[in-house]
Design a protein around this motif. Structure first.
Motif, PDB file in Angstrom:
ATOM      1  N   ASN A 129      15.798 -81.306  44.964  1.00 24.19           N
ATOM      2  CA  ASN A 129      16.653 -80.144  44.673  1.00 24.19           C
ATOM      3  C   ASN A 129      18.100 -80.368  45.100  1.00 24.19           C
ATOM      4  OD1 ASN A 129      14.443 -78.670  43.648  1.00 24.19           O
ATOM      5  ND2 ASN A 129      13.871 -78.059  45.730  1.00 24.19           N
ATOM      6  N   ARG A 130      18.560 -81.626  44.962  1.00 25.16           N
ATOM      7  CA  ARG A 130      19.952 -81.940  45.294  1.00 25.16           C
ATOM      8  C   ARG A 130      20.663 -82.480  44.046  1.00 25.16           C
ATOM      9  NH1 ARG A 130      16.855 -83.620  49.773  1.00 25.16           N
ATOM     10  NH2 ARG A 130      17.489 -82.657  51.747  1.00 25.16           N
ATOM     11  N   GLU A 131      20.505 -81.791  42.922  1.00 25.30           N
ATOM     12  CA  GLU A 131      21.032 -82.293  41.667  1.00 25.30           C
ATOM     13  C   GLU A 131      22.541 -82.117  41.544  1.00 25.30           C
ATOM     14  OE1 GLU A 131      18.681 -79.921  41.925  1.00 25.30           O
ATOM     15  OE2 GLU A 131      16.850 -80.583  40.902  1.00 25.30           O
ATOM     16  N   GLN A 132      23.158 -83.130  40.978  1.00 28.39           N
ATOM     17  CA  GLN A 132      24.528 -83.040  40.486  1.00 28.39           C
ATOM     18  C   GLN A 132      24.520 -83.575  39.061  1.00 28.39           C
ATOM     19  OE1 GLN A 132      27.148 -85.167  43.133  1.00 28.39           O
ATOM     20  NE2 GLN A 132      27.022 -83.615  44.748  1.00 28.39           N
ATOM     21  N   ARG A 133      25.330 -82.975  38.190  1.00 32.20           N
ATOM     22  CA  ARG A 133      25.419 -83.436  36.805  1.00 32.20           C
ATOM     23  C   ARG A 133      26.873 -83.663  36.424  1.00 32.20           C
ATOM     24  NH1 ARG A 133      21.030 -80.253  32.920  1.00 32.20           N
ATOM     25  NH2 ARG A 133      19.175 -80.673  34.203  1.00 32.20           N
ATOM     26  N   LEU A 134      27.094 -84.691  35.643  1.00 31.11           N
ATOM     27  CA  LEU A 134      28.429 -84.983  35.169  1.00 31.11           C
ATOM     28  C   LEU A 134      28.381 -85.593  33.780  1.00 31.11           C
ATOM     29  CD1 LEU A 134      29.717 -88.327  36.522  1.00 31.11           C
ATOM     30  CD2 LEU A 134      27.668 -87.362  37.524  1.00 31.11           C
ATOM     31  N   SER A 135      29.509 -85.511  33.102  1.00 28.79           N
ATOM     32  CA  SER A 135      29.699 -86.222  31.852  1.00 28.79           C
ATOM     33  C   SER A 135      30.370 -87.551  32.178  1.00 28.79           C
ATOM     34  CB  SER A 135      30.574 -85.412  30.899  1.00 28.79           C
ATOM     35  OG  SER A 135      31.837 -85.149  31.502  1.00 28.79           O
ATOM     36  N   LEU A 136      30.202 -88.514  31.307  1.00 27.53           N
ATOM     37  CA  LEU A 136      30.810 -89.823  31.515  1.00 27.53           C
ATOM     38  C   LEU A 136      32.139 -89.906  30.783  1.00 27.53           C
ATOM     39  CD1 LEU A 136      27.563 -91.957  31.200  1.00 27.53           C
ATOM     40  CD2 LEU A 136      28.928 -91.628  33.266  1.00 27.53           C
ATOM     41  N   TRP A 137      32.972 -90.846  31.178  1.00 28.64           N
ATOM     42  CA  TRP A 137      34.293 -91.019  30.577  1.00 28.64           C
ATOM     43  C   TRP A 137      34.259 -92.081  29.470  1.00 28.64           C
ATOM     44  CZ3 TRP A 137      32.695 -91.504  35.526  1.00 28.64           C
ATOM     45  CH2 TRP A 137      32.563 -92.789  36.046  1.00 28.64           C
ATOM     46  N   PHE A 138      33.039 -92.358  28.961  1.00 33.76           N
ATOM     47  CA  PHE A 138      32.855 -93.305  27.868  1.00 33.76           C
ATOM     48  C   PHE A 138      31.554 -92.917  27.164  1.00 33.76           C
ATOM     49  CE2 PHE A 138      31.208 -95.061  31.860  1.00 33.76           C
ATOM     50  CZ  PHE A 138      29.857 -95.234  31.549  1.00 33.76           C
ATOM     51  N   ASP A 139      31.316 -93.503  26.005  1.00 28.93           N
ATOM     52  CA  ASP A 139      30.073 -93.282  25.280  1.00 28.93           C
ATOM     53  C   ASP A 139      29.062 -94.326  25.743  1.00 28.93           C
ATOM     54  OD1 ASP A 139      27.954 -93.083  23.510  1.00 28.93           O
ATOM     55  OD2 ASP A 139      29.215 -92.866  21.727  1.00 28.93           O
ATOM     56  N   PRO A 140      28.030 -93.918  26.495  1.00 27.85           N
ATOM     57  CA  PRO A 140      27.104 -94.890  27.079  1.00 27.85           C
ATOM     58  C   PRO A 140      26.108 -95.464  26.074  1.00 27.85           C
ATOM     59  CG  PRO A 140      26.368 -92.680  27.593  1.00 27.85           C
ATOM     60  CD  PRO A 140      27.679 -92.532  26.874  1.00 27.85           C
ATOM     61  N   THR A 141      26.205 -95.031  24.810  1.00 29.36           N
ATOM     62  CA  THR A 141      25.297 -95.549  23.778  1.00 29.36           C
ATOM     63  C   THR A 141      25.914 -96.690  22.983  1.00 29.36           C
ATOM     64  OG1 THR A 141      25.994 -94.109  21.940  1.00 29.36           O
ATOM     65  CG2 THR A 141      24.442 -93.193  23.543  1.00 29.36           C
ATOM     66  N   LYS A 142      27.210 -96.925  23.144  1.00 28.74           N
ATOM     67  CA  LYS A 142      27.900 -97.919  22.319  1.00 28.74           C
ATOM     68  C   LYS A 142      27.934 -99.305  22.942  1.00 28.74           C
ATOM     69  CE  LYS A 142      28.778 -94.951  19.127  1.00 28.74           C
ATOM     70  NZ  LYS A 142      27.955 -94.982  17.888  1.00 28.74           N
ATOM     71  N   ASP A 143      27.786 -99.378  24.244  1.00 30.75           N
ATOM     72  CA  ASP A 143      27.846-100.673  24.918  1.00 30.75           C
ATOM     73  C   ASP A 143      27.102-100.566  26.237  1.00 30.75           C
ATOM     74  OD1 ASP A 143      28.416-103.310  25.390  1.00 30.75           O
ATOM     75  OD2 ASP A 143      30.605-103.067  25.361  1.00 30.75           O
ATOM     76  N   PHE A 144      26.924-101.710  26.889  1.00 28.28           N
ATOM     77  CA  PHE A 144      26.286-101.732  28.192  1.00 28.28           C
ATOM     78  C   PHE A 144      27.284-101.327  29.266  1.00 28.28           C
ATOM     79  CE2 PHE A 144      23.547-104.468  25.723  1.00 28.28           C
ATOM     80  CZ  PHE A 144      22.281-104.181  26.212  1.00 28.28           C
TER      81      PHE A 144
END
Length: 296
Positions: A129-144
């Motif tokens: 119950n210590r969740e944090q959520r964020l968006s990334l500053w890149f598209d993680p599906t396009k590259d490693f």
């Protein structure tokens, strides 16, 4: 690209600023470090590239052959492309048993064109119950991209492409437990979690887009390998610096983030974090104790 042992030392040194070190395991090959743990027929492993498949029948997962105490674990992942709603791809460390400790990266899929969310969580003595959520500053599906967990007796640091996105500091001086006495395995998996993963479960998995593929490379574990035949106390002693052995995670310069890393963390929290359990008064009318003391 998966780095070799000497490259791993250089990379870790650049990130954390240490010179000499002692370490027990420093490897980068999947089959040296890991083995499939379920749904073997949902694996595709060629050379240094591993793919896990999720379809109506099953997801898939793998785990480390050994358990570790303190160090750094790294993996490069290219997440499911296109419509990934309902899927979760996880990378985490965990010990065993009901009072286990656990450090989680959970990548929450989304509908086509909408960004992935990254959820981190920390379990201490079986309590999460210590969740944090964020968006990334890149598209993680396009590259490693590289995802890493650094664990020392002083803190746990989550890194994305060497940028710290979360720090959980040892606050035993305030009477709060810290995960430092249970060896942990390293794991990853992909599975269907459409009851909660995407927009709180409102968006379900569209199996017309299956199979969902998560791709991996760049495996790395630079950590103290633990024996299953000795006590936890003996493993703690083995993995803690003493007169004859000095581990990099005990270096004084690594006990907290440097100035640049601290600025990076502030930027992530200000620009990309959209949920923090510490500020969720609906779930926690009384702020969790570690939130009162934590600087990050």
């Amino acid at each position: 690209m998966s780095v070799g042992i000497s490259g791993m030392l250089v990379v870790v040194g650049l990130i954390f600023g240490f010179g000499s070190m002692v370490c027990c395991v420093n490897a980068t090959k999947f089959d040296e470090l890991f083995q499939p743990s379920w749904a073997f027929d949902h694996f595709d492993y060629e050379g240094e590239l591993l793919k896990l498949k999720l379809d109506r029948n099953s997801g898939a997962g793998f785990g480390s052959k050994s358990k570790y105490m303190f160090g750094k674990v790294t993996i490069q992942i290219k997440l499911v492309e296109g419509d990934s709603a309902g899927t979760v791809t996880a990378f985490y460390m965990s010990s065993d048993g009901p009072n286990h400790n656990e450090f989680d990266f959970e990548f929450l899929g989304n509908t086509t064109g909408e960004p992935y969310s990254v959820q981190t969580n920390i379990y201490v003595n079986g309590v999460g119950n210590r969740e944090q959520r964020l968006s990334l500053w890149f598209d993680p599906t396009k590259d490693f991209h590289s995802y890493a967990i650094v664990w020392s007796p002083k803190h746990v640091v989550f890194l994305v492409d060497d940028t710290p996105i979360r720090v959980h500091t040892n606050m035993e001086k305030h009477g709060l437990p810290f995960p430092k006495d249970q060896p942990m395995g390293v794991y990853s998996s992909i599975w269907n979690a459409d009851d909660w993963a995407t927009q709180g479960g409102r968006i379900k998995t569209d199996w017309n887009h299956a199979p969902f593929i998560a791709s991996y490379k760049g495996f790395g574990i630079n950590a103290c390998e633990c024996s299953v035949s000795v006590t936890a106390a003996e493993n703690v002693k083995k993995c803690t610096s003493n007169g004859s052995n000095r581990f990099w995670w005990d270096e004084p310069t690594l006990q907290e983030l440097n100035v640049h890393q601290s600025h990076q963390l502030v930027w992530v929290r200000a620009r990309h974090m959209f949920y923090d359990y510490c500020t969720d008064t609906a779930r926690f009318p009384v702020k969790p104790a570690e939130c009162e003391h934590h600087r990050h």
